[in-house]
Design an enzyme around this catalytic site. Sequence first.
Site, PDB file in Angstrom:
ATOM      1  N   ASP A  85      -4.465  -0.775  -2.385  1.00 27.32           N
ATOM      2  CA  ASP A  85      -3.274  -0.323  -1.675  1.00 27.32           C
ATOM      3  C   ASP A  85      -2.301   0.241  -2.712  1.00 27.32           C
ATOM      4  O   ASP A  85      -2.007  -0.423  -3.715  1.00 27.32           O
ATOM      5  CB  ASP A  85      -2.659  -1.545  -0.955  1.00 27.32           C
ATOM      6  N   SER A  99       4.218  -3.093   6.052  1.00 26.33           N
ATOM      7  CA  SER A  99       4.395  -1.770   5.447  1.00 26.33           C
ATOM      8  C   SER A  99       5.867  -1.347   5.512  1.00 26.33           C
ATOM      9  O   SER A  99       6.723  -2.062   4.997  1.00 26.33           O
ATOM     10  CB  SER A  99       3.459  -0.793   6.168  1.00 26.33           C
ATOM     11  N   HIS A 127      -4.755  -1.147   2.627  1.00 27.26           N
ATOM     12  CA  HIS A 127      -3.495  -1.011   3.349  1.00 27.26           C
ATOM     13  C   HIS A 127      -3.717  -0.811   4.853  1.00 27.26           C
ATOM     14  O   HIS A 127      -4.613  -0.100   5.269  1.00 27.26           O
ATOM     15  CB  HIS A 127      -2.677   0.161   2.807  1.00 27.26           C
TER      16      HIS A 127
END
Length: 412
Positions: free
Chosen positions: A352, A192, A382
């Site tokens: 996501d 991320s 995610h």
Amino acid sequence: MRLGSIILTVALCSFTAYYIYEPIPEEIDERWKLMLTNSFFRSLSHLADFSELLGLKDYMGVMYFITLAEKVVPVSDEHVEVIEEKFDGVEVLLYQPKHRSDDTELRRAVIYLHGGGWCLGSSRMGPYDLLARNMATELGAVVLSVEYRLAPPHHFPIPYEDVYHVVKHFLQKQVLAQYSVDPGRIAVAGDSAGGNLAAAVSQQLQKEPGQQIKFKAQALLYPVLQALDLYTPSYQQNQDMPILPRTLMVRFWSEYFTSNKALFRAMMANTHNNPESSSLLKFVNWSNFLPETYHRKYNYSAPAVLQGLGGEAAEMDGPSRSFADPRASPLLVPDSALRSLPKAYILTCEYDVLRDDGIMYATRLRAAGVEVTHEHYDAGFHGALMFTVWPTDFLIAHHMTDNYIKWLKENL
Ligand SMILES: *[C@@H]1O[C@H](CO)[C@@H](O)[C@H](O)[C@H]1NC(C)=O
Ligand SMILES: *[C@@H]1O[C@H](CO)[C@@H](O)[C@H](O)[C@H]1NC(C)=O
């Protein structure tokens, strides 16, 4: 475990009270578990909004509870020695495997950057500690987990610079020798926002004059890569998905640069671009970089560009304009800056908002001649990699972890 019981309690209460049902795509496995897990995140987010509204504590301050609840004290065990160090003033956790077939043998190394939208997260969270141990034992690698400083107190470029200082410090001959690391077998990785930092420092290191030791590989796990178009098909399709709804991602982006709420509002409306950033829109034009299958029902329209400083744009401060800096948005560099980058592993998830960032980078890197392994999870969401600890453990998390480590085994 502590977070587990808290999650269960809060989740059950909110579940009965309010969050009875939330549509989650059929393709995602263990849907009910994800629904319960997410109801915890949603409750906390609402609490955070409420607290900010009342002027008690700002939104990210409340959300930081997730990090605190999952913090552990990383200690050595029979396989891995863990020590805390400061590299050029930045805290790092160093994981070193204890078993070596031969004491003179040099080891691989992974610099790992945790996720959390530059505002949350810590290398000391249980799941990151576990991941670092797994990498150390399975790869026989020295793992460096960087405790970079976080926004909002430390806006861009501080989190990025902390990471870069650690990278520069570690990639020196005498430092690597101290930890018996092979200078030719070092990777940078992150999930991320950590994937964002990993991509950014990889680019920066290529440009560093006189830099002899380089990365052999970069692993970007559902990375954030651009702040210009926050309305790509994946942002549209997944705006209400669990764990990272669009609003939260936009909040992370805006808080990375400034606490001025004008940027958040403009980014929500995707009207934050200005005449300078608009010349870079071509680098994130998804109609060119997403394979046809991802276009689906979406038609490309370029984000609005505000000419002159009217309305919301007039309220934006200087730092608000950093979103087009490639150290924050690594997708915004020309092909010539991509060519010499180390080979890449890119993980993306169907459900996501950041899916298209990862796919576009894979497309662009490949076109520039970089070797790319792109692993796309059709049932992925995610943040999945964080869910490796009971009771919020998901099969897909173990699956992803195994595949990622397997790639490093073969490519580092
Ligand atoms: C995006 O790509 C499409 C198709 O190639 C093109 O028509 C459009 O002008 C491009 N827009 C920008 C802002 O690059
Ligand atoms: C996209 O464009 C096509 C062809 O111009 C049109 O038929 C369709 O309705 C558009 N879809 C959306 C979501 O705007």
